[in-house]
Scaffold this motif. Sequence first.
Motif, PDB file in Angstrom:
ATOM      1  N   VAL A  84      -3.532  10.273   5.055  1.00 41.82           N
ATOM      2  CA  VAL A  84      -3.004   8.995   4.567  1.00 41.82           C
ATOM      3  C   VAL A  84      -1.804   8.575   5.412  1.00 41.82           C
ATOM      4  O   VAL A  84      -1.715   7.426   5.861  1.00 41.82           O
ATOM      5  N   ALA A  85      -0.893   9.507   5.643  1.00 40.34           N
ATOM      6  CA  ALA A  85       0.278   9.203   6.472  1.00 40.34           C
ATOM      7  C   ALA A  85      -0.149   8.795   7.879  1.00 40.34           C
ATOM      8  O   ALA A  85       0.434   7.888   8.485  1.00 40.34           O
ATOM      9  N   GLY A  86      -1.186   9.452   8.398  1.00 38.11           N
ATOM     10  CA  GLY A  86      -1.701   9.101   9.725  1.00 38.11           C
ATOM     11  C   GLY A  86      -2.287   7.704   9.752  1.00 38.11           C
ATOM     12  O   GLY A  86      -2.090   6.957  10.718  1.00 38.11           O
ATOM     13  N   ALA A  87      -3.004   7.324   8.695  1.00 38.24           N
ATOM     14  CA  ALA A  87      -3.576   5.978   8.621  1.00 38.24           C
ATOM     15  C   ALA A  87      -2.478   4.923   8.558  1.00 38.24           C
ATOM     16  O   ALA A  87      -2.569   3.880   9.216  1.00 38.24           O
ATOM     17  N   VAL A  88      -1.427   5.193   7.801  1.00 39.05           N
ATOM     18  CA  VAL A  88      -0.285   4.265   7.731  1.00 39.05           C
ATOM     19  C   VAL A  88       0.358   4.136   9.110  1.00 39.05           C
ATOM     20  O   VAL A  88       0.644   3.034   9.580  1.00 39.05           O
ATOM     21  N   ALA A  89       0.565   5.249   9.781  1.00 35.55           N
ATOM     22  CA  ALA A  89       1.165   5.235  11.120  1.00 35.55           C
ATOM     23  C   ALA A  89       0.294   4.458  12.104  1.00 35.55           C
ATOM     24  O   ALA A  89       0.816   3.722  12.956  1.00 35.55           O
ATOM     25  N   THR A 142      -8.073  -7.433  11.922  1.00 36.28           N
ATOM     26  CA  THR A 142      -9.106  -7.192  10.923  1.00 36.28           C
ATOM     27  C   THR A 142      -9.356  -5.707  10.743  1.00 36.28           C
ATOM     28  O   THR A 142      -9.467  -5.212   9.615  1.00 36.28           O
ATOM     29  N   GLU A 143      -9.449  -4.962  11.838  1.00 36.89           N
ATOM     30  CA  GLU A 143      -9.655  -3.510  11.746  1.00 36.89           C
ATOM     31  C   GLU A 143      -8.499  -2.847  10.989  1.00 36.89           C
ATOM     32  O   GLU A 143      -8.717  -2.009  10.115  1.00 36.89           O
ATOM     33  N   ALA A 144      -7.279  -3.229  11.324  1.00 37.57           N
ATOM     34  CA  ALA A 144      -6.118  -2.676  10.627  1.00 37.57           C
ATOM     35  C   ALA A 144      -6.124  -3.115   9.161  1.00 37.57           C
ATOM     36  O   ALA A 144      -5.771  -2.334   8.270  1.00 37.57           O
ATOM     37  N   ALA A 156       0.832  -1.207   0.000  1.00 38.90           N
ATOM     38  CA  ALA A 156       0.000   0.000   0.000  1.00 38.90           C
ATOM     39  C   ALA A 156       0.865   1.255   0.000  1.00 38.90           C
ATOM     40  O   ALA A 156       0.589   2.210  -0.735  1.00 38.90           O
ATOM     41  N   VAL A 157       1.912   1.267   0.814  1.00 36.24           N
ATOM     42  CA  VAL A 157       2.813   2.424   0.854  1.00 36.24           C
ATOM     43  C   VAL A 157       3.469   2.627  -0.502  1.00 36.24           C
ATOM     44  O   VAL A 157       3.582   3.763  -0.995  1.00 36.24           O
ATOM     45  N   GLU A 158       3.884   1.544  -1.131  1.00 36.84           N
ATOM     46  CA  GLU A 158       4.476   1.631  -2.475  1.00 36.84           C
ATOM     47  C   GLU A 158       3.469   2.220  -3.463  1.00 36.84           C
ATOM     48  O   GLU A 158       3.800   3.103  -4.250  1.00 36.84           O
ATOM     49  N   ARG A 159       2.225   1.747  -3.401  1.00 29.04           N
ATOM     50  CA  ARG A 159       1.182   2.241  -4.301  1.00 29.04           C
ATOM     51  C   ARG A 159       0.892   3.712  -4.040  1.00 29.04           C
ATOM     52  O   ARG A 159       0.788   4.517  -4.966  1.00 29.04           O
TER      53      ARG A 159
END
Length: 99
Positions: free
Chosen positions: A28-33, A59-61, A8-11
């Motif tokens: 987006v950066a916050g969701a990744v973190a 599952t939530e993640a 996902a980060v690559e995409r």
Amino acid sequence: LARMLDLAVERLSGRTFAGVPLIDQQLVAGAVADVVTDLELLRAAHYEKSAADLHERVTEAGWTVTRMFGAEGYVADHPVRALYVSALVADIWIPRWWE
């Protein structure tokens, strides 16, 4: 989940909005973190929590990561589809005990 997050980060790094890579957008950066934090917490807590509790957090993640792929995450041959299947299997095979 960690492998799907890497994909996902690559995409997100290769896609832009208003000339800025999606990965650099604050939400987006916050969701990744958040997913990275969840993964670390899950690794640390796997001895203390039940399988149902752990799988619910995974599952939530996983849903967060799935949304990072947009519509392509729902294509049958896309790797992130495994997160969707994992959520379905957990609902069937992992016992949940409510008080």
